[in-house]
Design a protein around this motif. Structure first.
Motif, mmCIF file in Angstrom:
data_model
loop_
_atom_site.group_PDB
_atom_site.id
_atom_site.type_symbol
_atom_site.label_atom_id
_atom_site.label_comp_id
_atom_site.label_asym_id
_atom_site.label_seq_id
_atom_site.Cartn_x
_atom_site.Cartn_y
_atom_site.Cartn_z
ATOM 1 N N SER A 41 1.013 -1.255 0.077
ATOM 2 C CA SER A 41 0.056 0.093 -0.069
ATOM 3 C C SER A 41 0.734 1.103 0.117
ATOM 4 O O SER A 41 1.577 1.443 0.992
ATOM 5 C CB SER A 41 -0.831 -0.070 1.209
ATOM 6 O OG SER A 41 -1.638 -1.080 1.257
ATOM 7 N N ARG B 244 1.516 5.527 -1.112
ATOM 8 C CA ARG B 244 0.979 6.969 -1.418
ATOM 9 C C ARG B 244 2.136 7.670 -1.605
ATOM 10 O O ARG B 244 3.299 7.573 -1.380
ATOM 11 C CB ARG B 244 0.034 7.648 -0.172
ATOM 12 C CG ARG B 244 -1.148 6.770 0.314
ATOM 13 C CD ARG B 244 -1.737 7.381 1.427
ATOM 14 N NE ARG B 244 -3.136 6.799 1.581
ATOM 15 C CZ ARG B 244 -4.279 7.340 1.045
ATOM 16 N NH1 ARG B 244 -4.317 8.450 0.132
ATOM 17 N NH2 ARG B 244 -5.754 7.011 1.202
ATOM 18 N N ASP C 14 5.379 8.490 0.676
ATOM 19 C CA ASP C 14 5.907 7.172 1.715
ATOM 20 C C ASP C 14 7.395 7.120 1.184
ATOM 21 O O ASP C 14 7.635 7.354 0.114
ATOM 22 C CB ASP C 14 5.133 6.161 1.047
ATOM 23 C CG ASP C 14 3.640 6.207 1.622
ATOM 24 O OD1 ASP C 14 3.357 7.006 2.321
ATOM 25 O OD2 ASP C 14 2.806 5.326 1.311
ATOM 26 N N GLU D 156 -4.323 8.905 -5.709
ATOM 27 C CA GLU D 156 -3.881 9.215 -4.371
ATOM 28 C C GLU D 156 -3.129 7.956 -3.748
ATOM 29 O O GLU D 156 -2.397 8.276 -2.950
ATOM 30 C CB GLU D 156 -5.240 9.370 -3.532
ATOM 31 C CG GLU D 156 -5.910 10.703 -3.916
ATOM 32 C CD GLU D 156 -6.977 10.986 -3.215
ATOM 33 O OE1 GLU D 156 -7.361 10.192 -2.258
ATOM 34 O OE2 GLU D 156 -7.776 12.153 -3.246
ATOM 35 N N ALA D 157 -3.596 6.885 -4.109
ATOM 36 C CA ALA D 157 -2.988 5.585 -3.551
ATOM 37 C C ALA D 157 -3.219 4.353 -4.304
ATOM 38 O O ALA D 157 -3.827 4.373 -5.301
ATOM 39 C CB ALA D 157 -3.831 5.193 -2.115
ATOM 40 N N GLU E 270 -2.588 0.057 -4.068
ATOM 41 C CA GLU E 270 -2.562 -1.199 -3.272
ATOM 42 C C GLU E 270 -2.110 -2.414 -4.293
ATOM 43 O O GLU E 270 -2.946 -2.611 -5.337
ATOM 44 C CB GLU E 270 -4.048 -1.628 -2.339
ATOM 45 C CG GLU E 270 -3.695 -2.741 -1.655
ATOM 46 C CD GLU E 270 -4.896 -3.035 -0.772
ATOM 47 O OE1 GLU E 270 -4.784 -2.649 0.248
ATOM 48 O OE2 GLU E 270 -5.925 -3.308 -1.138
#
Length: 337
Positions: free
Chosen positions: A74, A76, A79, A152-153, A155
């Protein structure tokens, strides 16, 4: 899924199929089935409501949660993560290095840019790094390779429910020569294992490493079990084990573990089905146990909408209709108004 949705019960209901052909046939696992198993395991962490599995799926081991979830990525923007660590985790999770990235399950690195196509996304993602930091995440068109927007993110779930993280691969490399001291192919296998090129070869050898594999239900602590015809499940479980023994005898020169080590035992499955909380459903029960419900076969209308509408108007209470397509459902809904 239908009844959960109608009752307003949250959480997904997901299949957890067998990973592919029965063991000992020398055939690779099905990529789609392996991904479905991996997605189901991660969905449990995310709040899934139920998993549906057959004996053939339940008797194949999985990684324990603490190993599996270390390879669920995960990320973003902002990070801290190095491309090298990310690429190593993706390699272990079954992603294939292809440049350019055009299909799900592929990954490629060019300097501080890493392209990744998680199967759960419609288009791949381009990660740009600044040193040890993820600077940006952008989706891109796999045909033109041009970015189409920021996200945004991200996974990324492993492509299989069973693979060898680095620690497990090291331990397996130590155990293989001890277990198969006379096998000439072991040195070549160890070399491929060290280079990360033996992922498909070692999946059924992972039970050799203590604690590296567990039954599927170890991921479902505290869950209730609904067993549809427990006697049939027990019969099919024993038959699955018997077929595995026959296949291994037929291919006796292959490098593998006996079914008693490579598979979850039918007895272990029986104990899990018997442990509370559990519900056992049978069409016919020769013994007087539990509650009985009188049922009859559902009526089929073969497209006769008028007869269906007439029966619905005469019936009291609620009725559940299986109409096959959204179009039919919309038509019946309009006619009932």
């Amino acid at each position: 899924q239908l009844f959960a949705a109608e009752a307003g019960i949250p959480g997904a209901v997901l299949p957890c199929p067998a990973p592919g052909p029965p063991p000992y046939r020398g055939l690779p696992r099905h990529a789609d089935a392996s991904l479905r198993r991996a997605s189901a395991l991660h969905a449990v962490v995310r709040g899934a409501r139920a998993l549906v599995a057959s004996p053939a799926g339940l008797l194949r081991p999985t990684l324990p949660r603490h190993l599996f979830e270390t390879r669920v990525l995960s990320l973003r923007a902002g990070d801290e993560m190095t491309p090298e660590i990310l690429l190593e985790a993706l390699d272990e999770g079954g992603y294939r290095r292809e440049d350019p990235v055009t299909a799900p399950g592929q990954v490629a690195r060019r300097g501080g840019i890493l392209d990744l196509f998680p199967p759960a996304r419609e288009v791949p993602v381009r990660l740009e790094f600044y040193g040890d930091t993820v600077e940006s995440l952008r989706s891109f068109d796999p045909e033109t390779q041009r970015t189409v927007g920021s996200i945004e993110a991200l996974e990324a779930v492993p492509l299989s429910d069973i693979f060898a993280p680095h620690s497990v691969a090291l331990h397996l490399g130590e155990l293989l020569p001890e277990r198969f001291p006379e096998r000439r192919e072991i040195p070549a296998l160890l070399e491929r294992l060290q280079r990360g090129l033996a992922a498909d070869e070692i999946q059924d050898l992972l039970p050799l490493v203590p604690g590296a594999t567990v039954p599927l239900w170890d991921h479902l602590q505290g869950w209730a079990v609904a067993a549809l015809d427990p006697e049939a499940i027990a019969f099919e479980s024993e038959a699955f084990l018997a077929r595995a023994r026959e296949e291994r005898e037929r291919h006796g020169d292959s490098l593998d573990l006996p079914p008693e080590e490579a598979l979850i035992s039918p007895e272990a499955l029986r104990r899990r089905l018997s442990a509370p909380p559990s519900v056992h459903l049978r069409e016919l029960d020769p013994e007087p146990r539990g509650q009985s419900l009188s049922c009859r076969l559902s009526q089929r209308y073969a497209g006769d909408i008028r007869r269906l509408l007439a029966d619905l108007r005469e019936r009291k209470g609620s009725a559940v209709l299986y109409l096959g397509t959204p179009g039919r459902a919309a038509r019946v809904k309009d006619l009932l108004r």
